[in-house]
Design a protein around this motif. Structure first.
Motif, PDB file in Angstrom:
ATOM      1  N   THR A 138       0.826  -1.217  -0.165  1.00 14.21           N
ATOM      2  CA  THR A 138      -0.180   0.002   0.034  1.00 14.21           C
ATOM      3  C   THR A 138       0.708   1.263   0.013  1.00 14.21           C
ATOM      4  N   THR A 139       1.972   1.294   0.536  1.00  8.05           N
ATOM      5  CA  THR A 139       2.766   2.455   0.593  1.00  8.05           C
ATOM      6  C   THR A 139       4.298   2.207   0.188  1.00  8.05           C
ATOM      7  N   PRO A 140       5.227   2.928  -0.153  1.00 12.37           N
ATOM      8  CA  PRO A 140       6.621   2.480  -0.028  1.00 12.37           C
ATOM      9  C   PRO A 140       7.177   2.052   1.559  1.00 12.37           C
ATOM     10  N   VAL A 141       8.336   1.116   1.164  1.00 14.83           N
ATOM     11  CA  VAL A 141       8.926   0.735   2.270  1.00 14.83           C
ATOM     12  C   VAL A 141       9.454   1.898   3.253  1.00 14.83           C
ATOM     13  N   THR A 142       9.061   1.971   4.619  1.00 19.86           N
ATOM     14  CA  THR A 142       9.719   3.088   5.430  1.00 19.86           C
ATOM     15  C   THR A 142      10.862   2.687   5.874  1.00 19.86           C
ATOM     16  N   ASN A 143      11.486   3.916   6.653  1.00 16.62           N
ATOM     17  CA  ASN A 143      12.752   3.839   7.200  1.00 16.62           C
ATOM     18  C   ASN A 143      12.937   2.873   8.556  1.00 16.62           C
ATOM     19  N   GLY A 144      11.480   2.672   8.982  1.00 20.01           N
ATOM     20  CA  GLY A 144      11.222   1.825  10.406  1.00 20.01           C
ATOM     21  C   GLY A 144      11.326   0.546   9.876  1.00 20.01           C
ATOM     22  N   ALA A 145      10.773   0.026   8.704  1.00 21.23           N
ATOM     23  CA  ALA A 145      10.792  -1.018   8.243  1.00 21.23           C
ATOM     24  C   ALA A 145      12.068  -1.630   7.595  1.00 21.23           C
ATOM     25  N   TYR A 146      12.579  -0.734   6.949  1.00 25.87           N
ATOM     26  CA  TYR A 146      14.006  -1.027   6.473  1.00 25.87           C
ATOM     27  C   TYR A 146      15.094  -1.194   7.557  1.00 25.87           C
ATOM     28  N   GLN A 185      20.452   4.194  17.977  1.00 27.65           N
ATOM     29  CA  GLN A 185      19.387   4.714  17.185  1.00 27.65           C
ATOM     30  C   GLN A 185      20.212   4.956  15.889  1.00 27.65           C
ATOM     31  N   TRP A 186      19.370   4.900  14.702  1.00 32.10           N
ATOM     32  CA  TRP A 186      19.949   5.670  13.555  1.00 32.10           C
ATOM     33  C   TRP A 186      19.643   7.046  13.426  1.00 32.10           C
ATOM     34  N   LEU A 187      20.679   7.761  12.735  1.00 30.65           N
ATOM     35  CA  LEU A 187      20.675   9.079  12.323  1.00 30.65           C
ATOM     36  C   LEU A 187      20.645   9.255  10.719  1.00 30.65           C
ATOM     37  N   ARG A 188      20.137  10.226  10.478  1.00 29.10           N
ATOM     38  CA  ARG A 188      20.099  10.575   8.850  1.00 29.10           C
ATOM     39  C   ARG A 188      20.589  12.102   8.757  1.00 29.10           C
ATOM     40  N   THR A 189      21.290  12.217   7.495  1.00 22.65           N
ATOM     41  CA  THR A 189      21.736  13.466   7.316  1.00 22.65           C
ATOM     42  C   THR A 189      21.084  13.855   6.010  1.00 22.65           C
ATOM     43  N   PRO A 219      17.747  12.382  13.955  1.00 18.79           N
ATOM     44  CA  PRO A 219      16.966  10.904  14.370  1.00 18.79           C
ATOM     45  C   PRO A 219      16.064  10.560  13.110  1.00 18.79           C
ATOM     46  N   LEU A 220      16.298   9.253  12.653  1.00 22.92           N
ATOM     47  CA  LEU A 220      15.624   8.808  11.474  1.00 22.92           C
ATOM     48  C   LEU A 220      14.126   8.899  11.749  1.00 22.92           C
ATOM     49  N   GLU A 221      13.273   9.354  10.758  1.00 23.38           N
ATOM     50  CA  GLU A 221      11.856   9.452  10.751  1.00 23.38           C
ATOM     51  C   GLU A 221      11.409   7.982  10.510  1.00 23.38           C
ATOM     52  N   ALA A 222      10.922   7.132  11.185  1.00 19.71           N
ATOM     53  CA  ALA A 222      10.433   5.897  10.907  1.00 19.71           C
ATOM     54  C   ALA A 222       9.462   5.577   9.993  1.00 19.71           C
ATOM     55  N   ASP A 223       8.319   6.571   9.998  1.00 20.15           N
ATOM     56  CA  ASP A 223       7.359   6.343   9.214  1.00 20.15           C
ATOM     57  C   ASP A 223       7.338   7.019   7.768  1.00 20.15           C
ATOM     58  N   GLN A 224       8.531   7.756   7.400  1.00 17.79           N
ATOM     59  CA  GLN A 224       8.977   8.394   6.220  1.00 17.79           C
ATOM     60  C   GLN A 224       9.594   7.118   5.302  1.00 17.79           C
ATOM     61  N   PRO A 225       9.226   7.284   3.901  1.00 19.69           N
ATOM     62  CA  PRO A 225       9.893   6.058   2.934  1.00 19.69           C
ATOM     63  C   PRO A 225      11.357   6.219   3.170  1.00 19.69           C
TER      64      PRO A 225
END
Length: 480
Positions: free
Chosen positions: A253-261, A301-305, A312-318
């Motif tokens: 239904t949606t792209p794979v999210t950061n949290g799932a990945y 935790q994971w961070l993203r630049t 911090p990584l937004e878990a619900d973003q693709p």
């Protein structure tokens, strides 16, 4: 984290240039019948309506180009931020050079503005890694050049009949240049992402996410219309419209999210060859990949630049900045696979109630801010469920915008494909070396994406704004 992706010549959707400067029949006058339905062009408004639309789209594209260039100083404009990318000042002058070649010289029949720089800005003659060593126009000179070209283009637009040949009908040549500039704007945005230094770009955060229903939806088997023969500004690789067919399948239904990945990463996905193809595993080891590009581990935790900001990584973003091999490995780990290009387009266009293919998942109308995360309005993908108005009839979300989506398909022409207006746009890239991506990203402009639009790149590329969604075959029990 630094990618070890290898530099290459600019054989990608976002950096194509015309190389044939001496064609005969310059305006392509073959009197073909071209339907402009589905371009935002209102035939009832006639040539003047097309002229107004072209002028608006040209201005929008240039406003974005200028903002991306003016965000940094001259030092940042001329330096190479990655061997995968051109100096920003090259992109700017290349935009002007393509505009001059096609619109000033070909459509307008005018004298060249700077014929002496044609070879410098031919993307097929100089790999990106070599461009900083060329005698490029400096920032001030490049700005003057593109401004002079644009002034002449508006003069051409005022006098062009916008009909009478394939380059003219529906303003095709102008639309091609609009899309070319917006594609380079997305390339320049990717260069900004690779730039090291304090943030220079700013945008509002994307809207909040929301409910999306089940995790996957069943797409019925059978035929549908793929591609287009009526979209006036569609490029040759999108043509012609033809019947394609699929078996029933499920698609996320949606792209794979950061949290799932992140669950895949934390489960040792990058250390386990079971999930990777032979080519993918070889690339993981050669490039020392451990996570998506721009991710870094800090404690638990994971961070993203993103564009100079680490958070911090937004878990619900693709998830974004993953290559084809990473997408393929995740899908196998999840017990699924990547969709084929045909499956992706059917999920994006097919309306089971009417049996017709739409221009966009939500219908035929042009994208708005309520439909999709496009136009660089935000500097990240939006959380899943942020655009309920953009869902397909089957309930598939965010097929347009947010992240380009890898498919399992090689880039090839459709049956009946015809080169237009030059082979270097599409045909020279057909074959197994390139994988197809669909749907556009948050950095894609609405003028340069639609449900038939096809992007392609090498399967190792991670600097592009690419993510993915998964699919799987439907079992007989599920169909029963």
């Amino acid at each position: 984290m630094t990618s070890t992706d290898h530099s290459r010549t600019d054989h990608s959707r976002t950096d194509h240039s015309r190389t044939d400067h001496n064609r005969t029949d310059r305006a392509g006058r073959d009197h073909s019948d071209h339907d402009s339905a589905g371009t935002g062009i209102d035939r009832d408004s006639g040539v003047e309506g097309i002229r107004d639309r072209v002028a608006t789209q040209l201005a929008r594209a240039r406003q974005r180009s200028v903002a991306l260039i003016d965000a940094v100083d001259d030092h940042d404009l001329v330096r190479q931020h990655s061997k995968l990318m051109s100096p920003l000042v090259w992109d700017l002058a290349h935009i002007g050079n393509q505009e001059e070649l096609w619109l000033v010289r070909d459509v307008g029949g005018r004298e060249p503005v700077r014929q002496d720089i044609d070879e410098l800005y031919d993307a097929f003659k100089h790999a990106r890694s070599a461009r900083p060593e060329l005698p490029l126009l400096g920032p001030a000179e490049a700005r003057r050049y593109v401004g002079e070209v644009r002034d002449k283009v508006f003069d051409v637009l005022e006098t062009s009949p916008l009909e009478g040949g394939r380059l003219l009908d529906g303003g095709f040549a102008f639309g091609m240049i609009v899309q070319h500039e917006q594609q380079h704007d997305e390339t320049m945005l990717a260069t900004h992402q690779l730039r090291v230094g304090p943030p220079v770009l700013d945008a509002s955060p994307p809207p909040r996410g929301g409910p999306v229903g089940p995790a996957e939806v069943l797409v019925p088997g059978g035929p549908f219309t793929m591609g287009t023969s009526t979209e006036a500004w569609a490029l040759d690789n999108e043509r012609p419209a033809h019947q394609a067919s699929t078996d029933p399948y499920f698609i996320d239904t949606t792209p794979v999210t950061n949290g799932a990945y992140a669950a895949f990463v934390d489960d040792g996905g990058y250390r386990d060859p079971r999930w990777w193809s032979d080519a993918g595993w070889a690339h993981v080891r050669k490039a020392s990949l451990v996570a998506p590009r721009f991710w870094v581990r800090e404690g638990d935790q994971w961070l993203r630049t993103a564009f100079g900001v680490t958070a911090p990584l937004e878990a619900d973003q693709p998830v974004v900045h993953v290559c084809f091999y990473e997408a393929e490995a995740y899908a196998k780990w999840a017990g699924k696979r990547l969709p084929t290009e045909v499956e992706w387009e059917k999920a994006a266009r097919f309306d089971p109630a009417s049996g017709r293919s739409r221009r966009y998942p939500w219908g035929d109308e042009e994208p708005t801010g309520a439909h999709a995360n496009l136009d660089q309005r935000h500097l990240s993908p939006a959380p899943v469920g942020a655009y309920p108005a953009g869902a397909s009839p089957l309930g598939v979300h965010q097929l347009i915008g947010d992240v380009w989506e890898w498919t399992s398909s090689d880039f090839r022409g459709y049956g009946g494909f015809e080169v237009f207006p030059y082979a270097e746009y599409s045909q020279v890239f057909f074959g197994p070396d390139y994988k197809v991506l669909r749907g556009g990203s948050f950095g894609t402009d609405r003028s340069a994406v639609r449900s038939t639009f096809r992007n392609w790149d090498y399967p190792i590329r991670r600097q592009i704004f690419a993510g993915f969604r998964c699919a799987r075959d439907a079992s007989p029990e599920e169909l029963a």
